[in-house]
Motif scaffolding. Structure first.
Motif, PDB file in Angstrom:
ATOM      1  N   PRO A 151       0.819  -1.222   0.000  1.00 39.47           N
ATOM      2  CA  PRO A 151       0.000   0.000   0.000  1.00 39.47           C
ATOM      3  C   PRO A 151       0.850   1.269   0.000  1.00 39.47           C
ATOM      4  N   THR A 152       1.988   1.224   0.688  1.00 40.16           N
ATOM      5  CA  THR A 152       2.880   2.387   0.719  1.00 40.16           C
ATOM      6  C   THR A 152       3.432   2.687  -0.672  1.00 40.16           C
ATOM      7  N   ILE A 153       3.836   1.648  -1.387  1.00 39.78           N
ATOM      8  CA  ILE A 153       4.350   1.819  -2.748  1.00 39.78           C
ATOM      9  C   ILE A 153       3.256   2.354  -3.664  1.00 39.78           C
ATOM     10  N   PHE A 154       2.062   1.777  -3.557  1.00 44.67           N
ATOM     11  CA  PHE A 154       0.942   2.194  -4.417  1.00 44.67           C
ATOM     12  C   PHE A 154       0.643   3.682  -4.223  1.00 44.67           C
ATOM     13  N   PHE A 155       0.545   4.114  -2.964  1.00 42.98           N
ATOM     14  CA  PHE A 155       0.256   5.521  -2.683  1.00 42.98           C
ATOM     15  C   PHE A 155       1.393   6.414  -3.170  1.00 42.98           C
ATOM     16  N   SER A 156       2.641   5.983  -2.939  1.00 43.03           N
ATOM     17  CA  SER A 156       3.796   6.797  -3.339  1.00 43.03           C
ATOM     18  C   SER A 156       3.863   6.975  -4.854  1.00 43.03           C
ATOM     19  N   LEU A 157       3.556   5.892  -5.596  1.00 51.25           N
ATOM     20  CA  LEU A 157       3.540   5.986  -7.056  1.00 51.25           C
ATOM     21  C   LEU A 157       2.497   7.003  -7.529  1.00 51.25           C
ATOM     22  N   LEU A 158       1.288   6.919  -6.964  1.00 51.04           N
ATOM     23  CA  LEU A 158       0.229   7.858  -7.345  1.00 51.04           C
ATOM     24  C   LEU A 158       0.591   9.290  -6.958  1.00 51.04           C
ATOM     25  N   PHE A 159       1.098   9.440  -5.735  1.00 53.48           N
ATOM     26  CA  PHE A 159       1.443  10.782  -5.244  1.00 53.48           C
ATOM     27  C   PHE A 159       2.530  11.399  -6.116  1.00 53.48           C
ATOM     28  N   GLY A 160       3.563  10.606  -6.437  1.00 53.73           N
ATOM     29  CA  GLY A 160       4.633  11.115  -7.288  1.00 53.73           C
ATOM     30  C   GLY A 160       4.139  11.480  -8.677  1.00 53.73           C
ATOM     31  N   ILE A 163       2.235  14.732  -8.580  1.00 48.50           N
ATOM     32  CA  ILE A 163       3.102  15.903  -8.398  1.00 48.50           C
ATOM     33  C   ILE A 163       3.519  16.441  -9.757  1.00 48.50           C
ATOM     34  N   THR A 164       3.790  15.510 -10.704  1.00 54.60           N
ATOM     35  CA  THR A 164       4.196  15.949 -12.054  1.00 54.60           C
ATOM     36  C   THR A 164       3.054  16.651 -12.776  1.00 54.60           C
ATOM     37  N   ARG A 165       1.820  16.503 -12.293  1.00 54.16           N
ATOM     38  CA  ARG A 165       0.658  17.149 -12.915  1.00 54.16           C
ATOM     39  C   ARG A 165       0.235  18.420 -12.168  1.00 54.16           C
ATOM     40  N   ALA A 166       0.928  18.722 -11.049  1.00 48.91           N
ATOM     41  CA  ALA A 166       0.560  19.898 -10.248  1.00 48.91           C
ATOM     42  C   ALA A 166       1.045  21.175 -10.941  1.00 48.91           C
ATOM     43  N   PRO A 167       0.335  22.288 -10.730  1.00 45.73           N
ATOM     44  CA  PRO A 167       0.774  23.557 -11.329  1.00 45.73           C
ATOM     45  C   PRO A 167       1.993  24.112 -10.593  1.00 45.73           C
ATOM     46  N   GLU A 168       2.711  25.007 -11.259  1.00 39.56           N
ATOM     47  CA  GLU A 168       3.828  25.700 -10.611  1.00 39.56           C
ATOM     48  C   GLU A 168       3.258  26.758  -9.657  1.00 39.56           C
ATOM     49  N   PRO A 169       3.925  27.082  -8.557  1.00 38.49           N
ATOM     50  CA  PRO A 169       5.263  26.609  -8.156  1.00 38.49           C
ATOM     51  C   PRO A 169       5.241  25.319  -7.323  1.00 38.49           C
ATOM     52  N   TYR A 170       4.033  24.752  -7.124  1.00 39.96           N
ATOM     53  CA  TYR A 170       3.917  23.595  -6.220  1.00 39.96           C
ATOM     54  C   TYR A 170       4.686  22.381  -6.751  1.00 39.96           C
ATOM     55  N   LYS A 171       4.649  22.200  -8.057  1.00 40.53           N
ATOM     56  CA  LYS A 171       5.352  21.063  -8.648  1.00 40.53           C
ATOM     57  C   LYS A 171       6.838  21.111  -8.308  1.00 40.53           C
ATOM     58  N   THR A 172       7.455  22.289  -8.511  1.00 43.52           N
ATOM     59  CA  THR A 172       8.885  22.446  -8.238  1.00 43.52           C
ATOM     60  C   THR A 172       9.187  22.311  -6.752  1.00 43.52           C
ATOM     61  N   GLN A 173       8.330  22.912  -5.905  1.00 41.00           N
ATOM     62  CA  GLN A 173       8.552  22.856  -4.462  1.00 41.00           C
ATOM     63  C   GLN A 173       8.479  21.421  -3.940  1.00 41.00           C
ATOM     64  N   LEU A 174       7.446  20.683  -4.364  1.00 41.42           N
ATOM     65  CA  LEU A 174       7.282  19.308  -3.897  1.00 41.42           C
ATOM     66  C   LEU A 174       8.382  18.395  -4.441  1.00 41.42           C
ATOM     67  N   THR A 175       8.747  18.592  -5.705  1.00 46.94           N
ATOM     68  CA  THR A 175       9.822  17.790  -6.292  1.00 46.94           C
ATOM     69  C   THR A 175      11.124  18.007  -5.525  1.00 46.94           C
TER      70      THR A 175
END
Length: 416
Positions: A151-160, A163-175
């Motif tokens: 479950p940890t891997i599944f959530f991490s894959l989705l969350f990651g 993040i690549t679909r988030a708008p700036e500046p959040y994408k850069t900050q989270l990355t």
């Protein structure tokens, strides 16, 4: 010669040999309790330290790895390659075990007195459909707190991915944030790995002091079958794949992974070995973090070649001891169930012993037969875990090559 000048894998090997010697001496002079209760504390501390970093390392490595992928197509391609490799090698391992157990027939004519099945073992088994549902966590933080890796891997894959679909500046900050967390976790990992020789020394001493060698003899033929299967898969099947498909030198790769493999052998846990596996594959083999952070955490959870082979051989051995002849169709059920059960097996000691009950149920074999193999399971567990980690690492270098990484340190001579 200073200890610092000795390579880590040699330090671990020295610790392993000293642990074996201490255990043997303790059994001769009858001070096993000192080894099992006192010396083993050093191993327990080492294991707890490794377990401490597993979840944050997996979360940060997967999320940073996914955010480094250029696009959704790249993510999908890497996922397909990884899953395809894991399924292919697991099936090859199971078929190797099935052929050997039919040829050698270790259970035919065996007259073994055995213990009853450990209490609570059957109740810990989940159906495969339950396993698939449990991959999706109701509460991701609770799953992480309980150390539930899938479950940890599944959530991490989705969350990651999102993040690549988030708008700036959040994408850069989270990355940047998760990349920073990953760098910190790798620093902590390197620190804990320094104590691996001491941990291996204590762990191997405890195992041998507890089991001794008396329990091995009645099950010698069964052990030979499992070990031979693991050897063929580890020294023939996987090296041929990396040599011909990836242009990789199996000997160079083995040397690069030796410290991780010896740690896997002593801990019997591919999950606990994951920090060392990631360190070896990146710093010794030269695989990029983009590939290793995606392939290895997933492999430590679902790619269990050694476990799959062992489960197949153990089920067939139990059938042979009871005089139950399994048809070709039933043996194919064993193959498929062993594949699914190995995917569901946790990367912890004796997980394969728990999952084998699924296979026994699938073909109508008595669960009490597990008692026959208990005496030697720990020894075989150490070997099959090493094969599991070896297969994960072979997958990582193969996938890295398929992704165009041509600067690996484990390539054959003359390859770019």
């Amino acid at each position: 010669m200073k200890l610092k000048s000795v390579s880590l894998h040699w330090q671990i090997l020295i610790g392993l040999i000293l642990g074996v010697l201490l255990a043997v001496v303790s059994r001769i002079f009858q001070f096993e309790s000192f080894v099992i209760e006192d010396v083993a504390l050093l191993g327990d501390v080492f294991i707890r330290a490794l377990k401490m970093i597993i979840v944050p390392l997996i979360v940060s490595s997967i999320i940073s790895g996914v955010t480094n992928l250029s696009d959704a197509e790249h993510f999908g391609r890497l996922s397909l390659k990884t899953i395809s490799y894991y399924v292919m090698t697991s099936i090859l391992a199971i078929l190797t075990g099935l052929i050997l157990v039919n040829l050698i027939a270790p259970g035919i004519g065996a007259n073994l007195s055995f213990q009853e099945m450990p209490e609570g073992l059957e109740t810990s088994v989940q159906s495969f459909s339950d396993l698939l549902i449990r991959i999706i966590p109701e509460n991701p933080l609770a799953a992480m707190a309980r150390g539930e890796i899938l479950p940890t891997i599944f959530f991490s894959l989705l969350f990651g991915f999102f993040i690549t679909r988030a708008p700036e500046p959040y994408k850069t900050q989270l990355t940047g944030f998760f990349q920073a967390v990953f760098e910190v976790m790798m620093g902590l990992t390197h620190f804990i790995i320094l104590f691996a020789p001491v941990g291996v020394f204590a762990l191997i001493a405890k195992v041998i002091a507890q089991t001794g060698f008396d329990a091995v003899l009645p099950l010698f033929k069964y052990m030979v079958t499992v070990i031979l299967g693991l050897l063929i898969h580890a020294t023939v099947t996987l090296p041929l794949l990396v040599y011909f498909l990836g242009g990789i030198s199996p000997l160079k790769h083995f040397k690069a992974m030796s410290a991780a493999l010896m740690t896997a052998f002593s801990t019997s846990s591919s999950s606990a070995t994951l920090p060392l596996t990631m360190d070896s594959i990146e710093n010794n083999a030269g695989v990029s973090n983009k590939v290793s952070s995606f392939v290895l955490p997933l492999g430590a959870t679902i790619n269990m070649d050694g476990t799959a082979l062992y489960e197949c051989v153990a089920a067939m051995f139990i059938a042979q001891v009871y005089g139950i002849e399994l048809s070709f169709g039933q043996q194919m059920i064993v193959v498929m169930t062993a594949l699914l059960a190995s995917i569901g097996a946790a990367g912890i000691p004796m997980a394969g012993l728990v999952m084998i009950t699924i296979i026994l149920k699938a073909v109508g074999l008595p669960l009490e037969g597990i008692g026959m193999i208990l005496a030697v399971d720990r020894i075989l567990d150490m070997l099959r875990t090493s094969v599991n980690v070896w297969s994960d690492s072979c997958g990582a270098v193969l996938i890295a090559r398929s992704e165009g990484e041509d600067k690996l340190r484990v390539l054959k001579s003359g390859r770019a």
